[in-house]
Design an enzyme around this catalytic site. Sequence first.
Site, short mmCIF file in Angstrom:
data_model
loop_
_atom_site.label_atom_id
_atom_site.label_comp_id
_atom_site.label_asym_id
_atom_site.label_seq_id
_atom_site.Cartn_x
_atom_site.Cartn_y
_atom_site.Cartn_z
CE1 TYR A 24 -24.04 6.74 3.71
CE2 TYR A 24 -25.08 7.39 1.65
CZ TYR A 24 -23.98 6.93 2.34
OH TYR A 24 -22.81 6.66 1.67
CD GLU A 36 -2.49 1.82 0.29
OE1 GLU A 36 -3.30 1.06 -0.25
OE2 GLU A 36 -2.27 2.99 -0.09
NE ARG A 41 -16.33 6.23 0.62
CZ ARG A 41 -16.09 5.53 -0.47
NH1 ARG A 41 -14.96 4.90 -0.62
NH2 ARG A 41 -16.97 5.48 -1.44
#
Length: 403
Positions: free
Chosen positions: A219, A34, A107
């Site tokens: 939301y 990553e 997230r």
Amino acid sequence: MSGPRTIVVAGAGIGGLTASLALAARGFRVIILEKAERLEEAGAGLQLSPNASRVLIDLGLGDRLAQRAVVPDAVTVMSARSGRALVRLPLGEAAARAGAPYWVIHRADLQSALEAQVVAHPSIDLRLGCLFEDFASHARGVTVGQRRRTERKQEAALALIGADGIWSAVRGQLFPAAQPRFSGLIAWRGTVAAKALPQADARTGVQLWMGPDAHLVVYPISGGRLVNLVAIVPDDWNREGWSAPGDPRDIRARFAAAGWTDAAQKLIGAVDSWKRWALFAMPDGGVWSAGATALLGDAAHGMLPFAAQGAGMAIEDAAVLAQCLGDSHGGPTAGDALSVPASLQRYAQARRARVARVQRLARQNGKIYHLTGPMALARDLAMQALGGERLLARQNWVYDWRL
Ligand SMILES: Cc1cc2nc3c(=O)[nH]c(=O)nc-3n(C[C@H](O)[C@H](O)[C@H](O)COP(=O)(O)OP(=O)(O)OC[C@H]3O[C@@H](n4cnc5c(N)ncnc54)[C@H](O)[C@@H]3O)c2cc1C
């Protein structure tokens, strides 16, 4: 830690982390490369429908995610002109039928739950700050070149999985002609404290506001403490990445000028800090594997977000990939390198038609949400005539997916 049972995954996004857990559960060792030094997610939410939540629960993430996710009661479709609810789609019933929850989640909460599970797994080596650079194929699999600052290293592996997002470097080397296309739309994304919002229903369910050439999705996330807003508008600003700041005055002025109802403008006005994300998508179909290398998630099929399924498809990809590799590698040994290309082809074959159908659905939804004039009126009447339950039933093929 590399060896004959090792798979290198480039990218620790939702797709790469899920794939690593699914592969490790099938007995593989996984190295994740990553490039970011820390896994951070911009303040934004994600809808996870039952097809995706089921995979995450099967990987042992259920308790951790349930603590952070919100279970919305319904999707309410709102008219931007009148401010009225047009139709209400009862999500609880869809989730009960599909046998897995419909979650809305920050997230960062999803990513940190995945990261914690990955870090705790003895067969997964997460290398942060480590850039995937290139790979070479050979009879035993692949040799993957990586760089951490000035230090370059190579790793031998059975397979390389490119889960490195829509601007994938793995895809760039594998299929250089495959390029994402700009949609002419951008997403403005922001969050606001739930108690600061005037509308109570925006704190319990998903609202989809449809207006001429634009739409707004609202939301709750973070256990209901925050509310996530995504406003989609046409624009020619098309920079990569999703953390470019947006001027709140700009987005407020756009919705005011387009005549959006007060209630919607108040929602937009409640957010002080916006990020902009130019929406790119990969063409449908395409090739996702070659030899011992395959693509997954946005690297393979980055799509418009109007079906709320980009991460969902990456999560499904991860489960299918692990199944295909695991089936022919019940007890992986050095000789298994021979069957990896066929397993990866089976994976791509198993996924392509479904993902292309979801990509089409997303494009179609975008067009429907942004209709103007008499067409918009006809759309509203048709939705009301059909009713929420039947509208939702049209998503059964998406939500009912099982491995
Ligand atoms: C406005 C908006 C709303 C959305 N809403 C939803 C929703 O409600 N539900 C849903 O399911 N989906 C949604 N999506 C889609 C979803 O966000 C994506 O499909 C999903 O995040 C893709 O995950 P990924 O792991 O494939 O890629 P990414 O999340 O992009 O991860 C790729 C990773 O690879 C790393 N990387 C890149 N290059 C390299 C390299 N060379 N070496 C090492 N690492 C590298 C990156 O740093 C990153 O961590 C939405 C998207 C948008 C734009």
